[in-house]
Write an enzyme that holds these catalytic residues in place. Structure first.
Site, PDB file in Angstrom:
ATOM      1  N   LYS A 111      -4.523  -4.927   9.123  1.00  0.00           N
ATOM      2  CA  LYS A 111      -3.370  -4.086   9.820  1.00  0.00           C
ATOM      3  C   LYS A 111      -4.051  -2.856  10.440  1.00  0.00           C
ATOM      4  O   LYS A 111      -4.513  -1.808   9.417  1.00  0.00           O
ATOM      5  CB  LYS A 111      -2.208  -3.266   8.463  1.00  0.00           C
ATOM      6  CG  LYS A 111      -1.172  -2.720   9.260  1.00  0.00           C
ATOM      7  CD  LYS A 111      -0.241  -2.297   7.847  1.00  0.00           C
ATOM      8  CE  LYS A 111       0.800  -0.835   8.263  1.00  0.00           C
ATOM      9  NZ  LYS A 111       1.820  -1.519   9.330  1.00  0.00           N
ATOM     10  N   GLU A 155       6.632 -12.158  15.404  1.00  0.00           N
ATOM     11  CA  GLU A 155       7.175 -11.125  14.511  1.00  0.00           C
ATOM     12  C   GLU A 155       7.782  -9.684  15.867  1.00  0.00           C
ATOM     13  O   GLU A 155       7.456 -10.175  16.992  1.00  0.00           O
ATOM     14  CB  GLU A 155       6.310 -10.803  13.510  1.00  0.00           C
ATOM     15  CG  GLU A 155       5.123  -9.668  14.455  1.00  0.00           C
ATOM     16  CD  GLU A 155       4.010  -9.464  13.055  1.00  0.00           C
ATOM     17  OE1 GLU A 155       3.988  -9.111  12.534  1.00  0.00           O
ATOM     18  OE2 GLU A 155       2.192  -9.657  13.054  1.00  0.00           O
ATOM     19  N   LEU A 158       1.581 -10.231  10.211  1.00  0.00           N
ATOM     20  CA  LEU A 158       1.006  -8.870   9.266  1.00  0.00           C
ATOM     21  C   LEU A 158       1.459  -9.605   8.368  1.00  0.00           C
ATOM     22  O   LEU A 158       2.727  -9.646   8.748  1.00  0.00           O
ATOM     23  CB  LEU A 158       1.606  -7.764   9.919  1.00  0.00           C
ATOM     24  CG  LEU A 158       1.285  -6.725   9.154  1.00  0.00           C
ATOM     25  CD1 LEU A 158      -0.613  -6.099   8.636  1.00  0.00           C
ATOM     26  CD2 LEU A 158       2.192  -5.169   8.842  1.00  0.00           C
TER      27      LEU A 158
HETATM   28  C1  LIG Z   1       3.128  -5.676  13.389  1.00  0.00           C
HETATM   29  C2  LIG Z   1       4.065  -5.789  12.160  1.00  0.00           C
HETATM   30  N1  LIG Z   1       4.610  -5.778  11.922  1.00  0.00           N
HETATM   31  C3  LIG Z   1       5.246  -6.467  10.501  1.00  0.00           C
HETATM   32  C4  LIG Z   1       4.841  -4.722  10.050  1.00  0.00           C
HETATM   33  C5  LIG Z   1       6.209  -4.173   8.728  1.00  0.00           C
HETATM   34  O1  LIG Z   1       5.262  -4.377   7.472  1.00  0.00           O
HETATM   35  P1  LIG Z   1       5.853  -3.348   6.059  1.00  0.00           P
HETATM   36  O2  LIG Z   1       6.776  -3.919   5.563  1.00  0.00           O
HETATM   37  O3  LIG Z   1       4.145  -3.544   5.629  1.00  0.00           O
HETATM   38  O4  LIG Z   1       6.163  -1.756   6.422  1.00  0.00           O
HETATM   39  C6  LIG Z   1       4.145  -3.778  10.772  1.00  0.00           C
HETATM   40  C7  LIG Z   1       4.591  -2.515  10.249  1.00  0.00           C
HETATM   41  O5  LIG Z   1       4.127  -1.768  10.504  1.00  0.00           O
HETATM   42  C8  LIG Z   1       3.820  -3.759  12.153  1.00  0.00           C
HETATM   43  O6  LIG Z   1       3.197  -2.945  12.378  1.00  0.00           O
END
Ligand SMILES: Cc1ncc(COP(=O)(O)O)c(C=O)c1O
Length: 287
Positions: free
Chosen positions: A149, A182, A207
């Site tokens: 991240k 995603e 992610l």
């Molecule tokens: C590219 C991406 N995918 C998925 C997510 C969702 O992740 P989370 O559920 O941990 O917020 C995020 C969240 O910032 C993201 O930036």
């Protein structure tokens, strides 16, 4: 009272919350972040977010600047000083400040830590969920380590802007084979023609969303069949339902994909039920 940010050991007014011009985050996007939903002043899915943060730090070889417990104290204090009941916390850790050089600075360079908190009107968010949102699709042109991240989010920002200019809320990123990876800042899901909930498996370059992970468990507990299998843009258009998940959106129904209506063009029962289950669980387990 104005907003307060935590910057490298100090709580400062938001307008004076600055980092150095030779910060590695600013120069190289050399840092990682987390975003937590906050309910009743407490952090939702905290263990999952902290675990992913530690993994992100380890993958790019930044040493944790403090213990998990200390980080929790800082985040809670930032929530408290901003009087946030329902809202969100943003946390960023970078490799610190050093004379500009691509290679890592001296190992003693302290990482930089920034925490901000804001209030969110979850009633307005619920109204958005009850209407549903549109997504566009666009090629996924990110690097090969989207499991980390990192604050390097330019492709995501460009995709999100393209969505906004097309009157949509989110951009779904599509791989070379036509499968959705995603969203620009969310994970992507459909309820397919068989009624199976589908989202991409995390061996792919995506992610590992914490909301996604919790929701898989909640859906299975609720008796919804879940398959960690990718779907194409055409499958999404033909799906019964679609939605996105993130700490920033919780579970948000998608009712249009590239302008084509999903299902009857209204948020579906599975998505809305999972949103309610997710929010209830997040409120109950927030710390
Ligand atoms: C590219 C991406 N995918 C998925 C997510 C969702 O992740 P989370 O559920 O941990 O917020 C995020 C969240 O910032 C993201 O930036």
């Amino acid at each position: 009272m104005g907003r307060i940010a935590y910057v490298n050991g100090r709580y400062v007014p938001h307008g004076q919350a600055v980092v150095h011009v030779e910060g590695r985050g600013f120069q190289f996007a050399d840092g990682v972040y987390e975003y937590f939903a906050v309910f009743d002043g407490k952090l939702a899915d905290a263990a999952g977010h902290l675990e992913r943060l530690w993994r992100s730090l380890s993958e790019i070889r930044i040493r944790p600047p403090m213990t998990e417990a200390a980080l929790m104290i800082v985040m809670r204090e930032t929530v408290r000083r901003n009087r946030v009941r329902d809202g969100a916390v943003y946390l960023q850790i970078t490799r610190g400040t050093a004379a500009r050089d691509h290679a890592f600075p001296h190992p003693d360079t302290p990482p930089s830590v920034v925490v901000t908190a804001k209030s969110v009107d979850f009633r307005a968010e619920q109204a958005k969920a009850d209407r549903g949102v549109g997504v566009i699709t666009t090629p996924d042109n990110r690097w090969g380590r989207c499991d980390i991240k990192t604050v390097g989010l330019l492709p995501n920002a460009l995709a999100k802007q393209a969505a906004r200019e097309a009157g949509a809320y989110e951009a779904w990123l599509v791989d070379d084979l036509g499968f959705v990876t995603e969203g620009a800042s969310t994970n992507a899901w459909i309820v397919d023609a068989d009624g199976t909930l589908r989202t991409r498996d995390t061996n792919a370059n995506i992610l590992r969303g914490i909301t996604r992970k919790t929701l898989i468990d909640l859906a299975e507990e609720a008796g919804v069949k879940v398959a960690l299998r990718p779907f194409t843009v055409e499958e999404a258009k033909a799906a019964k339902e679609a939605f996105i998940t993130a700490a920033s959106t919780l579970v948000l129904p998608v009712v249009r994909v590239d302008g084509a209506q999903v299902g009857d063009g209204k948020p579906g029962p599975v998505g809305l039920r999972l949103r309610a289950l997710y929010e209830q669980n997040a409120r109950e387990t927030a710390v």
